[in-house]
Design a protein around this motif. Sequence first.
Motif, mmCIF file in Angstrom:
data_model
loop_
_atom_site.group_PDB
_atom_site.id
_atom_site.type_symbol
_atom_site.label_atom_id
_atom_site.label_comp_id
_atom_site.label_asym_id
_atom_site.label_seq_id
_atom_site.Cartn_x
_atom_site.Cartn_y
_atom_site.Cartn_z
ATOM 1 N N LEU A 1 0.584 -0.942 0.046
ATOM 2 C CA LEU A 1 -0.109 -0.114 -0.022
ATOM 3 C C LEU A 1 1.211 1.161 -0.073
ATOM 4 O O LEU A 1 1.240 2.072 0.755
ATOM 5 N N PRO A 2 1.711 1.904 -1.047
ATOM 6 C CA PRO A 2 2.475 2.905 -1.202
ATOM 7 C C PRO A 2 1.905 4.250 -0.971
ATOM 8 O O PRO A 2 2.619 4.873 -0.233
ATOM 9 N N GLY A 3 0.562 3.452 -1.541
ATOM 10 C CA GLY A 3 -0.305 5.464 -1.059
ATOM 11 C C GLY A 3 0.122 6.217 -2.062
ATOM 12 O O GLY A 3 0.413 5.756 -3.126
ATOM 13 N N ALA A 4 0.206 7.630 -2.411
ATOM 14 C CA ALA A 4 0.714 8.347 -3.321
ATOM 15 C C ALA A 4 1.693 8.561 -3.223
ATOM 16 O O ALA A 4 2.441 8.467 -1.904
ATOM 17 N N SER A 5 2.034 8.673 -4.486
ATOM 18 C CA SER A 5 3.617 8.703 -4.302
ATOM 19 C C SER A 5 4.787 10.467 -4.811
ATOM 20 O O SER A 5 5.856 10.509 -3.842
ATOM 21 N N LEU A 6 3.709 11.325 -5.159
ATOM 22 C CA LEU A 6 4.485 12.742 -5.818
ATOM 23 C C LEU A 6 5.059 13.036 -4.321
ATOM 24 O O LEU A 6 6.260 13.210 -4.130
ATOM 25 N N LYS A 7 4.604 13.492 -3.724
ATOM 26 C CA LYS A 7 4.913 14.311 -2.440
ATOM 27 C C LYS A 7 5.574 12.759 -1.650
ATOM 28 O O LYS A 7 7.149 13.760 -1.926
ATOM 29 N N ASN A 8 6.026 11.995 -1.440
ATOM 30 C CA ASN A 8 6.583 11.072 -0.625
ATOM 31 C C ASN A 8 8.237 11.356 -1.555
ATOM 32 O O ASN A 8 8.920 11.403 -1.325
ATOM 33 N N ASN A 9 7.820 10.840 -2.510
ATOM 34 C CA ASN A 9 9.295 10.814 -4.059
ATOM 35 C C ASN A 9 10.099 12.312 -4.004
ATOM 36 O O ASN A 9 11.437 12.152 -3.287
ATOM 37 N N LEU A 10 8.757 13.262 -3.378
ATOM 38 C CA LEU A 10 9.542 14.746 -3.672
ATOM 39 C C LEU A 10 10.706 14.923 -2.282
ATOM 40 O O LEU A 10 11.650 15.518 -2.246
ATOM 41 N N PHE A 11 9.764 14.479 -1.166
ATOM 42 C CA PHE A 11 10.611 14.400 0.233
ATOM 43 C C PHE A 11 11.970 13.435 0.571
ATOM 44 O O PHE A 11 12.195 14.052 0.789
ATOM 45 N N ASN A 12 11.891 12.337 -0.001
ATOM 46 C CA ASN A 12 13.164 11.671 -0.026
ATOM 47 C C ASN A 12 13.670 12.518 -0.389
ATOM 48 O O ASN A 12 15.266 12.272 -0.377
ATOM 49 N N LEU A 13 13.880 12.601 -2.284
ATOM 50 C CA LEU A 13 14.685 13.448 -2.713
ATOM 51 C C LEU A 13 15.162 14.471 -2.610
ATOM 52 O O LEU A 13 16.320 15.563 -3.595
ATOM 53 N N GLY A 14 14.618 15.511 -1.537
ATOM 54 C CA GLY A 14 14.756 16.636 -0.879
ATOM 55 C C GLY A 14 14.149 17.879 -2.453
ATOM 56 O O GLY A 14 14.712 19.167 -2.555
ATOM 57 N N LEU A 15 13.376 17.465 -3.333
ATOM 58 C CA LEU A 15 12.727 18.016 -3.709
ATOM 59 C C LEU A 15 11.810 19.088 -3.710
ATOM 60 O O LEU A 15 11.038 19.311 -5.143
ATOM 61 N N THR A 16 11.244 19.236 -2.613
ATOM 62 C CA THR A 16 10.066 19.629 -2.505
ATOM 63 C C THR A 16 9.912 20.773 -2.860
ATOM 64 O O THR A 16 8.421 21.513 -3.465
#
Length: 814
Positions: free
Chosen positions: A77-92
Amino acid sequence: MSEAMTMTMTAKEISERIEGKLLRYFGAEPGQATVQQVYRAACMVVRDELALRWKAYHSNGNARNKKRVYYLSMEFLPGASLKNNLFNLGLTEPLRQALSSLGWSLEELCGLDPDAGLGNGGLGRLASCYLDAIASQGMSGHGMSICYEYGIFKQRILDGGQTEEPDDWLDLGEVWLREMEDEAEEVHFGGSLEEEWDDKGKMKLIHKDFTTVVAVPYDMLIPGYGGQVVNTLRLWKSTSPVGIDMKLFAQGKYLQAQKEKHMAEIISKILYPEDAHEEGKTLRIMQQYFFISASLQFLVRTHLKTFATLDNLHEAAAIHINDTHPAMAIPELLRILIDDHGMEWDPAWSIVKKTVSYTNHTILPEALEKWPEGLFSRLLPRLYSIVSEINRRQAVDLLKTFPDREALRREMAIIHNGELRMANLCVASAHRVNGVSALHSGLLRDKVFPGFYLMEPEKFTNVTNGIAYRRWLCQANPRLSGLIEELCGPGFKTDASQLKDFLKFKDDKGVQEELAAIKLSNKERLAEYIKEHNGVTADPRSIFDVQVKRLHEYKRQLLNLFHIMHLYQRLKEDPSLDVHPRTFLFGAKAAAGYYMAKEIISLAAALSRMIEKDPAVRERLRVVFLENYSVSLSELIMPAAEVSEQISLAGKEASGTGNMKLMINGALTLGTMDGANVEICQAVGEENMFLFGMRIEEVEALQASGAYSPWEYFRQDRDVAAVMKLLSGGIDGRDFRSILNSLTTGGSGGGDPYFVLADFPSYKEAQERVDRSYRDQALWNAMSVVNIAGAGVFSADRAVREYAENIWHIKPIV
Ligand code: 26V
């Protein structure tokens, strides 16, 4: 560190890339593009960045040669990806700026990002939390599952009850997947076995006349926090190797012409929306074998490419079985080693044992998988012959070890009474077996698998669950995260144990006030959502009391509803009653065929309507049923919660993980001594939560005595009788005798199988303690600080480190 790992994009670069994607894929200038096009373009830019880092990391020979874990699970259950990917990549922030320069907002785009709902509940979300943690710990580990075309259904409350609508998540969600057509695998079903003897007199089993299904992988890239490691979640989609039968088509037999293709494609069509409940069997067996066979063929192929031998498979790969659903990995790996690579049984068995580990996630008997022998052997004849051989060899061992204990040997058999018992197969074959909380692991040893424990005690271990806390604290509650960072520094974001530094502010008035202000603003945000979706006004000054989880009788949403009915009656009797206003929030999906669970949802909805119609009550007591509970919705709810309802019957909830998400957001647990609540209690102390109900020993004693009579409570407890009366009279025009019957005589498992009435007095008393404590805001906020500071131990980073060290034997690569 390679260049790609240190490189971060600037806002300007991002906006240029988005413009490039818009032009290339949609022929649109930013000014003319639709919001969906901008969403897709932005996701593509993020995905490219992930792919770059994935490549950099995987070209590192270190990553290729070091041991990795394959986490096999029917559900993620990954949930939504965009916000989490940005957060982990430091790109928010760079993306936010880029979008605003193009005239769009990040929030608007995140609003489009669908939840990948490829799971039912706790088990699937845990798998996703662990993928995040594995990458965040710098380890190599890949998830393997099915690319369900339709994920967990969308829930709507229509005419006062649950209805299910299809979840077509791929429409927008596909942007996060990359198709790897070249790495497709073939999976074989049905057919028959024939013996073939070679000239050395050695017998080989040949599988003939099978049906082939093709498994095509779609990879979702999973970045760790900091973006240095990017792992994959490989999702297999089923297709047919044959196209439409043109001959049949030409004869006008259109449906028949498509039959084989259709049968193949149905395998990955839909996630079973059942959670520990009976369901149709054939398709589920096919789903399990489909993704297991494809995953293991891929694993073996990858291993051979690097090492050119399979003798060291266990040194390079750990295979983790998430509940029994992927148990076929055991016979399938044996099949590949023996049939496809000519290995003898003993060395193959030794490799399987050293490679495979198993986590049990529930001891509810109805959820321990058993397959009918006939069905299994027809669909998977070769696997059946291998499981029979494992069973035969185990029987020989058992006779030596327990010569005088026939009943125990029977209990431990893998094939018995015409059934294959998948849990016994897992425990017999894995080198490690673990439960998901201390209490649950103890039950596995003492009650569920005592014979196996006697035989191999060192095999059994515990890993208490943990959560991807950065998602629920840093991303979902940025103000709280900011406060902790301001007071304690940023260390807690990589080392959750540092949250304990927050404890010193427990009695600091300024911090308490700030904490309360943050909670209030999160409650206001949730109240807006409730206004929009439920049309009711939840007062942010009322206590937000939350029970969000799958609907199951053992979780006892009914106990909560009973107390609400009781409170309602007290308020009706005595309008001057001095209680703090409360908003009871529920979120829960019920398995589509689980009648009693759906009745309980209808009861919550009916109570909500009844109270809304009553101006004298609704300002003091409100019930809100939030439809379509999901990972994304939980990110809105947890930060706003003040009371965390964890009220399962002791011994039934293996761990719970919502309890951890709520606690780290400062909610106080109102709970039984069940699952991980026991460890929450150890972390914060009894005085910082509201415990109630029978302890597990009392439950066991009551069960064993056979003396439990719900009728006695009905007769002797005036409050119980009054609530039962309200229920039997119908609520808001709906009749709930079904529920009444389940508590007295009928229903699943006889009268009140989960002891709702027995725990009701104690629950009521604990609810009164909640009310009293809330009136003392200094006390409440201090308790809240203790809970946040004590939540560090429940991080998935910690849990994954324990798995890595004690079970998988893998080490960080970076
Ligand atoms: C069982 C079945 C059996 C029949 C068909 C479909 C199906 C689907 C799922 C399951 C197993 C459900 C097990 C589960 O979700 N357990 C939960 O795991 C959480 C993570 O460890 C834990 O926190 C919860 O307490 C536990 O209920």
